[in-house]
Enzyme design. Structure first.
Site, mmCIF file in Angstrom:
data_model
loop_
_atom_site.group_PDB
_atom_site.id
_atom_site.type_symbol
_atom_site.label_atom_id
_atom_site.label_comp_id
_atom_site.label_asym_id
_atom_site.label_seq_id
_atom_site.Cartn_x
_atom_site.Cartn_y
_atom_site.Cartn_z
ATOM 1 N N GLU A 64 -10.894 -47.869 66.200
ATOM 2 C CA GLU A 64 -10.575 -46.972 65.089
ATOM 3 C C GLU A 64 -11.305 -47.387 63.814
ATOM 4 O O GLU A 64 -10.823 -47.182 62.708
ATOM 5 C CB GLU A 64 -9.050 -46.947 64.876
ATOM 6 N N SER A 65 -12.489 -47.975 63.972
ATOM 7 C CA SER A 65 -13.283 -48.357 62.799
ATOM 8 C C SER A 65 -13.412 -47.172 61.858
ATOM 9 O O SER A 65 -13.552 -46.032 62.296
ATOM 10 C CB SER A 65 -14.677 -48.821 63.222
ATOM 11 N N ASP B 268 -13.160 -35.926 62.163
ATOM 12 C CA ASP B 268 -13.203 -37.318 61.713
ATOM 13 C C ASP B 268 -12.634 -38.232 62.777
ATOM 14 O O ASP B 268 -11.825 -37.825 63.607
ATOM 15 C CB ASP B 268 -12.431 -37.472 60.406
ATOM 16 N N HIS C 161 0.693 -43.402 56.627
ATOM 17 C CA HIS C 161 0.009 -44.615 57.091
ATOM 18 C C HIS C 161 1.019 -45.753 56.993
ATOM 19 O O HIS C 161 0.764 -46.809 56.418
ATOM 20 C CB HIS C 161 -1.268 -44.875 56.280
ATOM 21 N N HIS D 18 1.505 -41.009 68.493
ATOM 22 C CA HIS D 18 0.727 -40.765 67.285
ATOM 23 C C HIS D 18 -0.280 -39.631 67.475
ATOM 24 O O HIS D 18 -0.431 -38.774 66.619
ATOM 25 C CB HIS D 18 0.001 -42.065 66.912
ATOM 26 N N GLU E 219 -0.380 -37.135 55.361
ATOM 27 C CA GLU E 219 -0.001 -37.852 56.572
ATOM 28 C C GLU E 219 0.444 -39.264 56.226
ATOM 29 O O GLU E 219 0.218 -39.752 55.135
ATOM 30 C CB GLU E 219 -1.140 -37.859 57.593
#
Lengths: 269, 754
Positions: B330-331, B286, B111, B65, B109
């Protein structure tokens, strides 16, 4: 209250914001393009007395999901205002200055008791409940205008049918008891109503949320506080109306709400 | 160097291959034995064992990923070099120029994996993540898009398609609407291909003044690192590792999916843009997959710096978190801002004004080492280059030689009935039940939204147009292109068709295509046939985009969309942006006037592979229609000229269901019918009506504009009829073959929706 505004004095507008409100940007631009001097004001600055309501000529409550709206639409923002700023706000309303709330802003005004305020005691007389379709609805609706004494509707023709966008999941206007609804009708406070293209009252989807009496916008008795579910600030220019490629019209329907308020302030204050 | 209370040493230096494999599984690292051996030899050189923080950090950075280790070599070969001179900047998103002053930042992208496990949260955080990517370039987001692919069959051990669909749509709605950015474009495709591997491809478009574009690379020492936004918690740990493996029945761990909060994101966007406008930001990035670990590593490494981080300064949701959990969490709703020392207080002040949590957590340093401290003890000390350079794979691939069997269907006996049944096909009929739950007018800049036409009976549009600046006439057109049905039969032509559709849609509203972003969806890349399809798809994308000279500026790859025997087709979703010079000239598909001429630009085809017509006949195979990029360019840019010359009043591309569906959709929003004569096309009626030729449009030409229109389009335009009456009627050499009332078309197309 001031004694009339000279033409060279800028009209000052506060567009309120807190976490979760949106629409500030287009409201700001709509006022700016209406020859006023708008400012996006965070609620915090009013609470901390860095800014004051009395510094402004027009107040705008934007749409969105203030505080996330995880309780009830508009409830969190209203309770924050209630706890520290209610008196100032009531004073501003009583001074006759224009106050406009669209979508979530309408919900906040109702939660604050500023509209309908049939009984004149700033109690919570109504609510904006979940749409009968039970889902978020984003579409353009037809609206019939019944101007009454509402200052935001000065530039409209009475009984005219206009189109504005809506985007909400809680827009069904319901009153606390039947007397409130009677009072609204009697006083002609239901100034904007959902209709079909000919101005006739119809059910869903013309009335997109199931509001009592097809109420889309509601004004207080004095005519200076308007809460409206549709979004005038999103159709300030005709090119953002959903059917503009089919019409010859070159004026954005939303702009009249702003021009009405601005000319009111120029004349009255 | 570690303290057993919060960080432990992992004794890999003395481990055998089998033990290394066991450790990778036990710690949920998702690393191969080769990769583990590489880590082992690194620490042999360092003369010590790694801490758990170190080994987790490496596993994040080396996941498929984060690292694109299976695709990078091929992406470089096929699509990275195209139209380079048109790319203004690249990073978390890519940028092309809108005008002298402004650039468009955009990206799409996937998800997919989170949405398959937890549809609501997965889709919502998908929107959140893509918004942050746009913001990371310093840009104001102006639109969100989403391309959704839902299954049709319930599979044992997996949630039902209905549950997934409702969850995904609600997630996009609740996040997108709350954050106040309009959701304006996208699509929904239904197919058994996507049971149970649902795909959620999310795009975002933003604008930024060119002198305010920011990058993430830190190339000076002493730059301060501020973590702003949401607090860090245990949600979304090992998300990237989960997304880098096949999904297994009933085995998925829900803690790998993050939790989103749009009410933190909304002010975070304001605050970051305010700080950027004031010139206070040096760089930013980010926090997405891999959390702080990926972001800090990449920001430092790309600028050739090292740095120091104090993990105990990170604001936490749960105080008992271990350092490795803090480092890889990954909050959501977090941004890392790189700021010069003198601006730190100003940034913290702006954050406070917007009620946003922010903390200074470290700084850049000379040298290429990253050191992390927790409660005074060092828990990580690694070379940034080693951390961010995984093994790149050139995995074995095989190409299946496909024997194309052409198939000649029997002519349908009742064209009217067939058209009506196609109109209510799940893949054709209105998606208003979903799309009208998304706010597409917020920000008051939507010039063309997902629907257009008479209020109350709107039809679909091809692309949306946003006016980013109320003082200018320029607009940004936004659309998607993809066709998993074509790609299933032919990944190469499917790739080309996705580009074709994207370009067609942009042209349809009067926009010049400027750039693409690609979200590539596939199964397990360790299987040679899938790698083979992946490469064919890239060749298709390359051949089209190269010929058009339009760059791919950003994107992502989602592998492992595979479960047991079921896998998805290998296909791209393309997000395309274009420029409308004058928004007042943009075009919608609804017919405008009775009595105007209708032209088809393009020629129907006999290749029906993957078409809606074949799908309704339940016919697999057949040759997929071919997109010739030279033809696309010629017709498309000629049409732009025709629009600019005010000769066009309505236009719609020919897509699923062919000319018949395109014309039907043009009647929907207009309440105007069409009288069509197919004889100039010289093809069998069913081919003429239902084939899906690429690079084709239906055009309503403005009265009085015919001569000019034909002068520009030449032989590419064929007159096939007129707008007329209240039905869609068709004659061919055989006489009248179809006559359907437009109200009937409307009610079939709107089936079940009011």
């Amino acid at each position: 209250m001031e004694e009339g505004i000279p033409m060279n004095r800028q009209i000052k507008v506060a567009v309120l914001t807190m976490e979760g409100t949106n629409n500030e940007e287009e409201a700001f631009l709509s006022f700016k393009h209406s020859s006023t001097s708008p400012e996006i004001v965070h609620l915090k600055k009013l609470e901390n007395k860095i800014k004051r309501f009395e510094d402004y000529d027009i107040l705008f409550f934007p749409g969105g999901f203030s505080g996330g709206d995880y309780v009830r639409a508009g409830a969190i923002m209203a309770s924050r205002l209630r706890s520290t700023l209610l008196k100032d706000l009531e004073q501003l309303v009583e001074s006759g200055k224009p106050v406009l709330g669209s979508c979530n802003g309408f919900q906040v005004l109702v939660e604050l008791g500023l509209i309908p305020n049939v009984e004149g005691e700033y109690g919570i007389e109504a609510a904006l409940a979940p749409n009968i379709s039970n889902r978020f609805e984003a579409r353009t609706v037809y609206l019939k205008i019944n101007k009454g004494n509402c200052l935001f509707l000065k530039d409209f023709i009475d009984e005219e049918v206009v189109k504005l966008p809506i985007a909400h999941s809680e827009g069904r206007f319901v009153t606390r008891d039947p007397d409130i609804l009677k009072g609204i009708i009697k006083n002609g406070m239901n100034v904007v109503s959902y209709s079909d293209e000919l101005g006739r009252p119809q059910g869903y989807p013309w009335n997109p949320n199931g509001s009592e009496q097809n109420i889309a916008g509601l004004c207080n008795k004095q005519g200076n506080v308007l809460g409206i579910m549709p979004h005038p600030e999103r159709v300030f220019h005709y090119v953002t109306e959903s059917d503009w490629t089919r019409t010859e019209k070159r004026e954005g329907m939303g702009s009249r709400f702003f021009s009405s308020a601005v000319s009111f302030v120029r004349e009255k204050f | 160097m570690s303290d057993p209370d919060f960080s432990i040493e992992i004794p890999i230096v003395k481990m055998s291959s089998a033990q290394l494999r066991a450790i990778s599984t036990e710690m949920n690292l998702g690393l191969s034995t080769d990769e583990m051996s590489r880590i082992k030899s690194y620490f042999e050189n360092e003369g010590r064992n790694p801490t758990d923080v170190e080994i987790q950090a490496i596993a994040q950075a080396w996941s498929e990923h984060c690292s694109y280790k299976s695709s990078k070599i091929h992406l470089k070969k096929y699509i990275f070099g195209i139209g380079k001179e048109k790319i203004v900047a690249e990073g978390d998103a890519g940028l092309v120029a809108l005008d002298d002053e402004t650039a468009i930042s955009f990206k799409i992208e996937s998800h997919n994996h989170p949405s398959a496990i937890e549809p609501y949260g997965g889709a919502a955080t998908g929107v959140g993540g893509i918004l942050r990517d746009i913001l990371s370039m310093g840009a104001q987001p102006i639109a969100v898009t989403d391309a959704l692919y839902f299954g049709t069959k319930k599979m044992e051990g997996f949630p039902s398609p209905r549950f997934i669909e409702t969850g995904v749509i609600s997630g996009i709605r609740d996040y997108g609407n709350r954050v106040g950015i309009p959701t304006v474009a996208g699509g929904i495709v239904y197919s058994d291909f996507f049971s149970p591997n649902v795909l959620v491809n999310v795009g975002c478009v933003g604008v930024v003044r060119k002198d305010r574009i920011r990058s993430s690379a830190i190339s000076e020492p002493g730059i301060q690192l501020i973590l702003a936004g949401g607090k860090t918690g245990r949600d979304g740990i090992h998300g990237v590792n989960m997304a880098s493996a096949e999904m297994k029945k009933g085995k998925e761990d829900i803690t790998t999916v993050q939790l989103g909060s749009p009410i933190i994101k909304e002010p975070l966007i304001h605050a970051v843009l305010e700080a950027n406008e004031k010139g206070l930001i040096y760089g930013l990035k980010d926090l997405g997959g891999g959390g702080l670990s990926s972001v800090v590593g990449e920001m430092l490494e790309s600028g050739g710096m090292g740095g120091i981080i104090h993990l105990d300064r990170v604001p936490l949701k749960e105080s008992s978190m271990k350092p490795w959990e803090i480092w890889i969490s990954e909050s959501q709703e977090r941004m890392l801002l790189a700021v010069r020392r003198e601006n730190v207080d100003k940034i913290l002040g702006i954050m406070d004004d917007w009620d946003i949590t922010a903390a200074l957590i470290g700084e850049s340093q000379k040298g290429k080492r990253l050191q992390i401290f927790f409660r005074g003890k060092k828990v990580l000390d690694l070379g940034t280059e080693f951390m961010t350079s995984p093994i790149l794979y050139e995995r074995p691939y095989s190409r299946l030689e496909r024997n194309v069997v052409q198939f000649l269907p029997k002519q349908p006996s009742d064209f009217s009935r067939l058209l009506l049944s196609m109109l209510s096909d799940k893949n054709i009929r209105t998606r208003e039940y979903a799309v009208r739950q998304y706010d597409h007018t917020v920000r008051g800049s939507t010039v063309i939204g997902p629907f257009s036409g008479i209020v109350g009976r709107e039809g679909p549009t091809d692309a949306s147009v946003i006016r980013p600046d109320w003082n200018k006439k320029v607009g940004v057109a936004i659309t998607h292109g993809s066709n998993p049905f074509y790609s299933h039969t032919d990944p190469y032509r499917g790739g080309m068709a996705a580009v074709d559709e994207t370009v067609r849609n942009l042209i349809s509203v009067g926009a010049e295509p400027l750039g693409f972003s690609d979200c590539l969806n596939a199964g397990n890349p360790e299987k040679p046939e899938i790698m083979g399809e992946f490469i064919s798809m890239l060749q298709g994308l390359h051949d089209s985009a190269f010929s058009l000279n339009i760059p791919f500026v950003s994107g992502n790859v989602s592998f492992y969309n595979e479960t047991g025997r079921k896998r998805i087709p290998t296909f791209p979703t393309i997000l395309g942006v274009g420029k409308v010079r004058d928004i007042e000239k943009s075009i919608t598909p609804d017919f405008k006037k009775v009595g105007s001429s209708i032209y088809v630009v393009g020629i129907p085809t006999t290749d029906l592979g993957g078409s809606l017509y074949f799908r309704r006949l339940e016919r697999d195979g057949g040759r997929v229609p071919y997109s010739d990029p030279r033809v696309l360019k010629k017709r498309g840019w000629n049409l732009l000229e025709a629009i600019n010359e005010n000769t066009v009043s309505a236009m719609h591309d020919v897509s699923d269901g062919g000319i018949a569906i395109s014309i039907s959709e043009m009647t929907v929003g207009s309440s105007i019918g069409a009288s069509i004569d197919l004889s100039p096309l010289g093809l069998r009626t069913d081919f003429a009506l239902f084939s899906e030729p690429q690079s084709s449009w239906i055009v309503e030409v403005r009265k009085g504009g015919e001569e000019k229109f034909l002068e520009i389009l030449g032989e590419d335009a064929i007159l096939i009829g007129y707008t007329h009456g209240s039905s869609f009627s068709v004659t061919s050499g055989e006489g009248k073959v179809m006559d359907v009332g437009i109200d009937k078309i409307l009610s079939k197309w709107k089936k079940g929706y009011q």
